[in-house]
Write a protein that holds these residues in place. Structure first.
Motif, PDB file in Angstrom:
ATOM      1  N   UNK A 137     -17.578  14.205  95.161  1.00 37.39           N
ATOM      2  CA  UNK A 137     -16.298  14.588  95.758  1.00 37.39           C
ATOM      3  C   UNK A 137     -16.592  15.471  96.958  1.00 37.39           C
ATOM      4  N   UNK A 138     -16.011  15.146  98.097  1.00 36.08           N
ATOM      5  CA  UNK A 138     -16.172  15.985  99.282  1.00 36.08           C
ATOM      6  C   UNK A 138     -14.847  16.657  99.616  1.00 36.08           C
ATOM      7  N   UNK A 139     -14.956  17.803 100.270  1.00 35.66           N
ATOM      8  CA  UNK A 139     -13.791  18.558 100.702  1.00 35.66           C
ATOM      9  C   UNK A 139     -14.223  19.591 101.725  1.00 35.66           C
ATOM     10  N   UNK A 140     -13.272  20.240 102.354  1.00 40.43           N
ATOM     11  CA  UNK A 140     -13.611  21.209 103.395  1.00 40.43           C
ATOM     12  C   UNK A 140     -14.190  22.481 102.789  1.00 40.43           C
ATOM     13  N   UNK A 141     -13.537  23.020 101.772  1.00 38.28           N
ATOM     14  CA  UNK A 141     -13.897  24.320 101.211  1.00 38.28           C
ATOM     15  C   UNK A 141     -13.986  24.229  99.692  1.00 38.28           C
TER      16      UNK A 141
ATOM     17  N   UNK B  76     -12.367  22.317  93.147  1.00 42.78           N
ATOM     18  CA  UNK B  76     -13.173  22.193  91.931  1.00 42.78           C
ATOM     19  C   UNK B  76     -12.373  21.528  90.822  1.00 42.78           C
ATOM     20  N   UNK B  77     -11.130  21.962  90.641  1.00 46.71           N
ATOM     21  CA  UNK B  77     -10.303  21.372  89.582  1.00 46.71           C
ATOM     22  C   UNK B  77     -10.030  19.895  89.854  1.00 46.71           C
ATOM     23  N   UNK B  78      -9.803  19.543  91.125  1.00 45.49           N
ATOM     24  CA  UNK B  78      -9.600  18.136  91.466  1.00 45.49           C
ATOM     25  C   UNK B  78     -10.870  17.331  91.229  1.00 45.49           C
TER      26      UNK B  78
ATOM     27  N   UNK C 176     -14.051  13.444  87.593  1.00 41.46           N
ATOM     28  CA  UNK C 176     -15.352  13.280  86.924  1.00 41.46           C
ATOM     29  C   UNK C 176     -16.517  13.346  87.910  1.00 41.46           C
ATOM     30  N   UNK C 177     -16.425  14.266  88.845  1.00 38.70           N
ATOM     31  CA  UNK C 177     -17.468  14.406  89.859  1.00 38.70           C
ATOM     32  C   UNK C 177     -18.729  15.029  89.277  1.00 38.70           C
TER      33      UNK C 177
END
Length: 247
Positions: A40-44, A50-52, A57-58
């Motif tokens: 899972x990638x994200x900006x911050x 983290x919950x997402x 199931x990352x």
């Protein structure tokens, strides 16, 4: 499924973080499971991300803004404790790349932003600042609308420059202080993520159009490009999750 160290080694080969004097450690910041199936990638690396990622199931979270910044309180308590607790309990790796991801000529935030904004001939100007050209000249107001449509966020527009914008410089994130580099190069406009009080006066008095387009909004794209490249290279699943931030 791929081995964590193989993924980290490949990113190191691509981004070469050893060449940067950064404000945080680049690479693996929190160790989780050795075998990776979902990234899972994200900006911050916020609690929301983290919950997402847990829901998805990352096995690995890939971000631009990780943890352990220079000058921050080193104690593991409060918000920091809760974030780390969730990562450790679910055995999720946290991998972060800051300046190396801004700078990369293919996966970097600056390079990717040029594609999103349809800026032609994107190239480094000075350090982390890039420059490019608009395919057709735009008025300052039309360019502001263009940024709004592409980034899904209305920029803050200041400055008094030329009646048409043809050449642009930009640096994603908190790079408002680099406006001087755009001025020195004689460009028509400068874009960064954030604005400071002096930036307004510089733009007004020195004759350049300045757009504060959002720290988060300008840095969504590097991690997506890097995550997609890892998916292609290793056959893992990659999901970008955008936890919106108005800043």
């Amino acid at each position: 499924m791929a081995n964590r160290q193989d993924i980290i080694s490949k990113i190191t080969e691509w981004l070469q973080p050893e060449n940067f004097q950064d404000y945080c450690p680049n690479g693996l910041q929190v160790e989780g499971k050795a075998e990776i199936e979902t990234i899972v990638s994200g900006v911050t690396a916020s609690r929301a991300l983290i919950e997402a990622a847990i829901d998805a199931n990352a096995d690995m979270i890939l971000v631009h803004h990780g943890y352990f910044w220079k000058g921050e309180d080193q104690r593991i308590q409060g918000m920091k404790r809760e974030r780390l607790k969730q990562l450790l309990e679910h055995d999720i790796n946290l991998v972060a790349y800051h300046l190396p991801l801004d700078d990369h000529p293919e996966y970097g935030n600056n390079r990717q932003l040029a594609d999103v904004l349809e800026i032609k001939n994107p190239r480094p100007l000075d350090g982390l600042v890039w420059q490019g050209d608009l395919e057709e000249a735009m008025t300052p107001e039309t360019f502001n609308l263009h940024l709004s449509r592409k980034l899904h966020r209305e920029p803050l527009q200041v400055g008094e420059g030329k009646s048409e914008i043809r050449t642009v410089a930009w640096c994603t994130g908190a790079a408002q202080g680099f406006i001087d580099k755009a001025l020195e190069a004689g460009l028509d406009a400068y874009i960064s993520g954030e604005i400071s009080e002096p930036t307004t006066h510089t733009a007004r008095e020195c004759g350049i159009h300045y757009y504060a387009a959002g720290h988060h909004a300008t840095e969504r794209y590097g991690v997506q490009a890097l995550g997609a490249a890892l998916e292609k290279k290793f056959g893992v699943r990659h999901i970008f999750i955008d936890c919106d931030n108005p800043v």
